[in-house]
Design an enzyme around this catalytic site. Sequence first.
Site, PDB file in Angstrom:
ATOM      1  N   TYR A  34     -28.764  -0.232 -62.539  1.00 37.39           N
ATOM      2  CA  TYR A  34     -29.920   0.302 -61.817  1.00 37.39           C
ATOM      3  C   TYR A  34     -29.753   1.801 -61.582  1.00 37.39           C
ATOM      4  O   TYR A  34     -30.686   2.580 -61.799  1.00 37.39           O
ATOM      5  CB  TYR A  34     -30.059  -0.446 -60.498  1.00 37.39           C
ATOM      6  CG  TYR A  34     -31.118   0.076 -59.561  1.00 37.39           C
ATOM      7  CD1 TYR A  34     -32.461   0.019 -59.888  1.00 37.39           C
ATOM      8  CD2 TYR A  34     -30.773   0.610 -58.313  1.00 37.39           C
ATOM      9  CE1 TYR A  34     -33.442   0.495 -59.024  1.00 37.39           C
ATOM     10  CE2 TYR A  34     -31.739   1.077 -57.445  1.00 37.39           C
ATOM     11  CZ  TYR A  34     -33.069   1.024 -57.798  1.00 37.39           C
ATOM     12  OH  TYR A  34     -34.026   1.494 -56.939  1.00 37.39           O
ATOM     13  N   GLU A  56     -39.061  -2.057 -50.817  1.00 36.69           N
ATOM     14  CA  GLU A  56     -38.499  -1.399 -49.637  1.00 36.69           C
ATOM     15  C   GLU A  56     -38.837  -2.177 -48.368  1.00 36.69           C
ATOM     16  O   GLU A  56     -38.026  -2.281 -47.447  1.00 36.69           O
ATOM     17  CB  GLU A  56     -39.003   0.041 -49.523  1.00 36.69           C
ATOM     18  CG  GLU A  56     -38.496   0.995 -50.591  1.00 36.69           C
ATOM     19  CD  GLU A  56     -36.993   1.236 -50.556  1.00 36.69           C
ATOM     20  OE1 GLU A  56     -36.372   0.962 -49.506  1.00 36.69           O
ATOM     21  OE2 GLU A  56     -36.448   1.677 -51.578  1.00 36.69           O
ATOM     22  N   TRP A  64     -29.532  -3.646 -50.728  1.00 38.61           N
ATOM     23  CA  TRP A  64     -30.347  -3.438 -51.917  1.00 38.61           C
ATOM     24  C   TRP A  64     -29.933  -4.392 -53.034  1.00 38.61           C
ATOM     25  O   TRP A  64     -30.757  -4.817 -53.848  1.00 38.61           O
ATOM     26  CB  TRP A  64     -30.257  -1.989 -52.377  1.00 38.61           C
ATOM     27  CG  TRP A  64     -31.199  -1.686 -53.491  1.00 38.61           C
ATOM     28  CD1 TRP A  64     -30.882  -1.322 -54.750  1.00 38.61           C
ATOM     29  CD2 TRP A  64     -32.640  -1.758 -53.461  1.00 38.61           C
ATOM     30  NE1 TRP A  64     -32.027  -1.138 -55.515  1.00 38.61           N
ATOM     31  CE2 TRP A  64     -33.113  -1.398 -54.740  1.00 38.61           C
ATOM     32  CE3 TRP A  64     -33.571  -2.070 -52.466  1.00 38.61           C
ATOM     33  CZ2 TRP A  64     -34.474  -1.362 -55.054  1.00 38.61           C
ATOM     34  CZ3 TRP A  64     -34.923  -2.032 -52.784  1.00 38.61           C
ATOM     35  CH2 TRP A  64     -35.358  -1.685 -54.059  1.00 38.61           C
TER      36      TRP A  64
END
Length: 212
Positions: A34, A56, A64
Amino acid sequence: MSNLPAIKNLDGLIVGSDGLARPAWATEGMLQSYYDTEWGMPVRGEREMFERVSLEVFQSGLSWATILRKRDAFRDAFHDFDPDIVAKFTDADVERLKANTGIVRNVAKISATISNAIATVRLRDAGGLADFIWSFKPAATPTPEKFSDIPTSSKESTELSAALRARGFKFVGPTNMFALMEAVGIVDTHLVGSHRRGSSGVWVVESRNSVS
């Protein structure tokens, strides 16, 4: 260079076996992928930006990594984050999502995502979600040497948060919105010296001796 050992510096950069410098959070597996390919790259499309805002929202209070692991399930559950479809979700859809073990089954966040889809559709009259968010791009970006140098919010993220809330968006606090701005290239918080610093093309690459 494949035989180089990793150099551990949790607040700075880690040079991996490939010889590339990354922050500690981005040295393995899906987080490294990522970081290397997506995080910090410019996002300009409405659907893509709505997805990032939505992720988010769901990430709030979680790691995350948790969100990335569930990303495909989120995309499936929210019809690839098409705001026109999500804006029309009903109570039956909420119940469906509450029963979906592949996503984060937080009712408040699910409801916020539906509200944000409605707000995204309405925002087209003001130029669209992506352009609206990019209009809060600051005049300068941070130049962090180590992880602890990276701010968690900014004047611009606070202003963006207030502007989105005024448009009907939810779960868009200043910290969430700064994280969004990092993720979509509006600010570049790659550590100075990282192989990804300046990769977005939005900001000029600084040397290690640059003064922020």
